[in-house]
Design a protein around this motif. Structure first.
Motif, short mmCIF file in Angstrom:
data_model
loop_
_atom_site.label_atom_id
_atom_site.label_comp_id
_atom_site.label_asym_id
_atom_site.label_seq_id
_atom_site.Cartn_x
_atom_site.Cartn_y
_atom_site.Cartn_z
N MET A 1 2.94 3.17 3.57
CA MET A 1 4.04 1.33 3.60
C MET A 1 2.17 0.74 2.67
O MET A 1 2.47 -0.21 2.37
CB MET A 1 2.92 0.79 5.34
N SER B 1 -4.03 2.21 -5.73
CA SER B 1 -3.54 0.93 -4.88
C SER B 1 -4.89 0.80 -4.03
O SER B 1 -5.44 -0.35 -4.21
CB SER B 1 -2.60 1.32 -4.22
N THR C 1 3.61 -0.15 -0.30
CA THR C 1 5.16 -0.62 -1.48
C THR C 1 4.76 -2.08 -0.37
O THR C 1 4.84 -3.21 -1.32
CB THR C 1 6.13 -0.46 0.40
N GLN C 2 2.95 -2.22 -0.35
CA GLN C 2 2.70 -3.35 0.51
C GLN C 2 1.59 -4.08 -0.29
O GLN C 2 1.26 -5.36 0.01
CB GLN C 2 2.53 -4.05 1.94
#
Length: 209
Positions: free
Chosen positions: A110, A144, A113-114
């Protein structure tokens, strides 16, 4: 720690709490590398309660332990507002509106993706659980998480080194960017020291024989 932890934290867990608080005082991130089952989560929650006014808190963890974080936070820190990003219907709005006293728990998937939304936020604390997930600096997970902005960074893992010593660079680069230099220079130093130690061991063996 908060008085609610007086009869909960064992002596070694209290030491871990003090260690993380000391690092935070000097604006260092920290790696808590206790073995599995020794209470890394509860030590971190004790720090969260102390630092709740520094901004919202982000916990990134494997999907398998996301709900465990939720249950532990509800149990030991009910005054913190815990949200599971994976379960939020309006994820962008949740991230935009989160503030001090809030804890957002997200799986690594998650988080990926965010990341565009998460990196816009200034976090009081960022926690990476099972942080060996970012041991490979070439992965999307590593690339990330280093985009996230946080006043304090806590890395939790029972296996900070799984295959080779150079893996520790990724964990330190997240918790304390630049402390170990570049990945290339660190790997070269590790390789040099390993070869030097092997040569020394060979010389000792020859003398003994």
């Amino acid at each position: 720690p908060s008085s609610s932890f007086d009869d909960i934290l064992r002596p070694y867990q209290l030491d871990g709490f003090k260690w993380l608080k000391t690092l935070a005082k000097f604006n260092f991130g920290g790696i808590l590398a206790d073995d599995m089952g020794l209470g890394k989560t509860i030590q971190t929650i004790a720090v969260m309660l102390q630092k709740r006014d520094d901004g919202p808190i982000l916990v990134v963890a494997p999907t398998s332990v996301v709900l465990n974080w939720q249950s532990e936070l509800v149990r030991f820190a009910p005054s913190l507002n815990t949200m599971i990003l994976n379960q939020c219907a309006h994820k962008t709005k949740t991230i935009e509106e989160i503030s001090s006293g809030d804890v957002l728990v997200a799986s690594y998937g998650m988080m990926l993706t965010q990341i565009a939304n998460l990196e816009k936020k200034e976090w009081g604390i960022i926690v990476l659980d099972e942080a060996h997930a970012i041991k490979n600096y070439n992965t999307k997970a590593f690339k990330s998480v280093i985009r996230l902005s946080g006043k304090n960074r806590i890395v939790l893992t029972g296996t900070p080194i799984q295959n080779h010593f150079s893996e520790i660079w990724s964990l330190f680069h997240f918790s304390n960017p630049g402390l170990l230099g570049s990945q290339k220079s660190f790997s070269e130093k590790v390789k040099y020291n390993r070869e030097r130690d092997e040569d020394w061991a060979d010389d000792v063996a020859k003398e003994i024989n």
